[in-house]
Scaffold this motif. Sequence first.
Motif, PDB file in Angstrom:
ATOM      1  N   ILE A 129       4.049   3.484  -7.559  1.00  0.00           N
ATOM      2  CA  ILE A 129       2.617   3.717  -7.412  1.00  0.00           C
ATOM      3  C   ILE A 129       2.469   4.910  -6.464  1.00  0.00           C
ATOM      4  O   ILE A 129       3.101   4.936  -5.404  1.00  0.00           O
ATOM      5  CB  ILE A 129       1.920   2.459  -6.852  1.00  0.00           C
ATOM      6  CG1 ILE A 129       2.276   1.221  -7.704  1.00  0.00           C
ATOM      7  CG2 ILE A 129       0.414   2.667  -6.770  1.00  0.00           C
ATOM      8  CD1 ILE A 129       1.950   1.332  -9.169  1.00  0.00           C
ATOM      9  N   PRO A 130       1.652   5.903  -6.821  1.00  0.00           N
ATOM     10  CA  PRO A 130       1.641   7.160  -6.062  1.00  0.00           C
ATOM     11  C   PRO A 130       1.087   7.077  -4.645  1.00  0.00           C
ATOM     12  O   PRO A 130       1.459   7.877  -3.794  1.00  0.00           O
ATOM     13  CB  PRO A 130       0.790   8.092  -6.923  1.00  0.00           C
ATOM     14  CG  PRO A 130      -0.089   7.180  -7.710  1.00  0.00           C
ATOM     15  CD  PRO A 130       0.724   5.937  -7.949  1.00  0.00           C
ATOM     16  N   THR A 131       0.201   6.117  -4.374  1.00  0.00           N
ATOM     17  CA  THR A 131      -0.392   6.034  -3.036  1.00  0.00           C
ATOM     18  C   THR A 131      -0.501   4.582  -2.600  1.00  0.00           C
ATOM     19  O   THR A 131      -0.575   3.659  -3.426  1.00  0.00           O
ATOM     20  CB  THR A 131      -1.809   6.640  -2.973  1.00  0.00           C
ATOM     21  OG1 THR A 131      -2.686   5.839  -3.787  1.00  0.00           O
ATOM     22  CG2 THR A 131      -1.830   8.089  -3.443  1.00  0.00           C
ATOM     23  N   LYS A 132      -0.541   4.395  -1.304  1.00  0.00           N
ATOM     24  CA  LYS A 132      -0.737   3.067  -0.742  1.00  0.00           C
ATOM     25  C   LYS A 132      -2.087   2.495  -1.183  1.00  0.00           C
ATOM     26  O   LYS A 132      -2.196   1.314  -1.505  1.00  0.00           O
ATOM     27  CB  LYS A 132      -0.652   3.166   0.784  1.00  0.00           C
ATOM     28  CG  LYS A 132      -0.840   1.856   1.506  1.00  0.00           C
ATOM     29  CD  LYS A 132      -0.739   2.078   2.998  1.00  0.00           C
ATOM     30  CE  LYS A 132      -0.951   0.790   3.751  1.00  0.00           C
ATOM     31  NZ  LYS A 132      -0.860   0.981   5.190  1.00  0.00           N
ATOM     32  N   GLU A 133      -3.109   3.350  -1.210  1.00  0.00           N
ATOM     33  CA  GLU A 133      -4.449   2.903  -1.595  1.00  0.00           C
ATOM     34  C   GLU A 133      -4.467   2.388  -3.035  1.00  0.00           C
ATOM     35  O   GLU A 133      -5.079   1.355  -3.322  1.00  0.00           O
ATOM     36  CB  GLU A 133      -5.467   4.037  -1.416  1.00  0.00           C
ATOM     37  CG  GLU A 133      -5.704   4.434   0.025  1.00  0.00           C
ATOM     38  CD  GLU A 133      -4.569   5.249   0.655  1.00  0.00           C
ATOM     39  OE1 GLU A 133      -4.460   5.239   1.893  1.00  0.00           O
ATOM     40  OE2 GLU A 133      -3.772   5.877  -0.069  1.00  0.00           O
ATOM     41  N   LYS A 134      -3.807   3.102  -3.933  1.00  0.00           N
ATOM     42  CA  LYS A 134      -3.740   2.678  -5.338  1.00  0.00           C
ATOM     43  C   LYS A 134      -2.986   1.353  -5.432  1.00  0.00           C
ATOM     44  O   LYS A 134      -3.388   0.440  -6.155  1.00  0.00           O
ATOM     45  CB  LYS A 134      -3.062   3.758  -6.184  1.00  0.00           C
ATOM     46  CG  LYS A 134      -2.852   3.399  -7.638  1.00  0.00           C
ATOM     47  CD  LYS A 134      -4.110   3.127  -8.404  1.00  0.00           C
ATOM     48  CE  LYS A 134      -4.968   4.352  -8.565  1.00  0.00           C
ATOM     49  NZ  LYS A 134      -6.235   4.059  -9.243  1.00  0.00           N
TER      50      LYS A 134
ATOM     51  N   LYS B  73      -5.181  -1.520  -4.313  1.00  0.00           N
ATOM     52  CA  LYS B  73      -6.194  -1.837  -5.333  1.00  0.00           C
ATOM     53  C   LYS B  73      -5.575  -2.674  -6.456  1.00  0.00           C
ATOM     54  O   LYS B  73      -6.149  -3.666  -6.899  1.00  0.00           O
ATOM     55  CB  LYS B  73      -6.795  -0.550  -5.891  1.00  0.00           C
ATOM     56  CG  LYS B  73      -7.914  -0.782  -6.872  1.00  0.00           C
ATOM     57  CD  LYS B  73      -8.535   0.531  -7.310  1.00  0.00           C
ATOM     58  CE  LYS B  73      -9.686   0.264  -8.268  1.00  0.00           C
ATOM     59  NZ  LYS B  73     -10.316   1.506  -8.696  1.00  0.00           N
ATOM     60  N   ILE B  74      -4.383  -2.282  -6.904  1.00  0.00           N
ATOM     61  CA  ILE B  74      -3.696  -3.037  -7.959  1.00  0.00           C
ATOM     62  C   ILE B  74      -3.358  -4.437  -7.454  1.00  0.00           C
ATOM     63  O   ILE B  74      -3.591  -5.435  -8.143  1.00  0.00           O
ATOM     64  CB  ILE B  74      -2.421  -2.292  -8.419  1.00  0.00           C
ATOM     65  CG1 ILE B  74      -2.808  -1.014  -9.168  1.00  0.00           C
ATOM     66  CG2 ILE B  74      -1.547  -3.181  -9.302  1.00  0.00           C
ATOM     67  CD1 ILE B  74      -1.645  -0.054  -9.403  1.00  0.00           C
ATOM     68  N   ARG B  75      -2.818  -4.528  -6.237  1.00  0.00           N
ATOM     69  CA  ARG B  75      -2.444  -5.822  -5.656  1.00  0.00           C
ATOM     70  C   ARG B  75      -3.640  -6.762  -5.563  1.00  0.00           C
ATOM     71  O   ARG B  75      -3.545  -7.942  -5.891  1.00  0.00           O
ATOM     72  CB  ARG B  75      -1.830  -5.612  -4.268  1.00  0.00           C
ATOM     73  CG  ARG B  75      -1.421  -6.920  -3.586  1.00  0.00           C
ATOM     74  CD  ARG B  75      -1.035  -6.717  -2.147  1.00  0.00           C
ATOM     75  NE  ARG B  75      -2.169  -6.177  -1.405  1.00  0.00           N
ATOM     76  CZ  ARG B  75      -2.063  -5.477  -0.284  1.00  0.00           C
ATOM     77  NH1 ARG B  75      -0.879  -5.211   0.224  1.00  0.00           N
ATOM     78  NH2 ARG B  75      -3.131  -5.023   0.331  1.00  0.00           N
ATOM     79  N   GLU B  76      -4.792  -6.242  -5.136  1.00  0.00           N
ATOM     80  CA  GLU B  76      -5.977  -7.080  -4.957  1.00  0.00           C
ATOM     81  C   GLU B  76      -6.409  -7.742  -6.268  1.00  0.00           C
ATOM     82  O   GLU B  76      -6.847  -8.880  -6.275  1.00  0.00           O
ATOM     83  CB  GLU B  76      -7.137  -6.252  -4.390  1.00  0.00           C
ATOM     84  CG  GLU B  76      -8.406  -7.069  -4.191  1.00  0.00           C
ATOM     85  CD  GLU B  76      -9.521  -6.287  -3.530  1.00  0.00           C
ATOM     86  OE1 GLU B  76     -10.477  -6.938  -3.080  1.00  0.00           O
ATOM     87  OE2 GLU B  76      -9.439  -5.048  -3.441  1.00  0.00           O
TER      88      GLU B  76
END
Length: 165
Positions: A25-30, A33-36
């Motif tokens: 996954i390219p960013t921690k933020e992405k 979001k996927i994890r949530e």
Amino acid sequence: MHPRVLPEEYDFAVQCDSCLKWRLIPTKEKYEKIREHNLKHPFVCKQAREWRPSVSCDDPEDISQDGSSIWAIDEPSIAQPPCGWQRLLKIRGEGCSKFADIYYVAPSGKKLRSKVEVKKFLEDHPEYLKDDVNLSRFSFQIPKPLQENYVRKRSYVESEQGGLN
């Protein structure tokens, strides 16, 4: 045994629900979001087309558990931190009694180590209670290490005595 020096940077990967391959996954933020949303909307390779236009389940996995890295898996459905906040993971050295520590950093830079500290901080700084900031957005759930025996298990004697001597 000397503890291993651990990196401050991490790669984030998610396993495809269809082919079971790991996708970076390219960013921690992405990743957050996927994890949530992963329980309600499991990740599939096709979603990675947002940052890798031609990826599919037929492609080789992006990363594999080859023993060269420390692998850990988060609980699904941990909420993304509120806007302006950061959720930090600090992995402890191999052989410690706990795998990692979780911290939240407020927009002011204050590092918070528990829900009790978050609650007190929000009570003392009500200006942060806007924008859907509430205790349910903070999880101190530690990821589980996938490497067997990374964390030192407490013996029966230690647990009976309430700790180490």
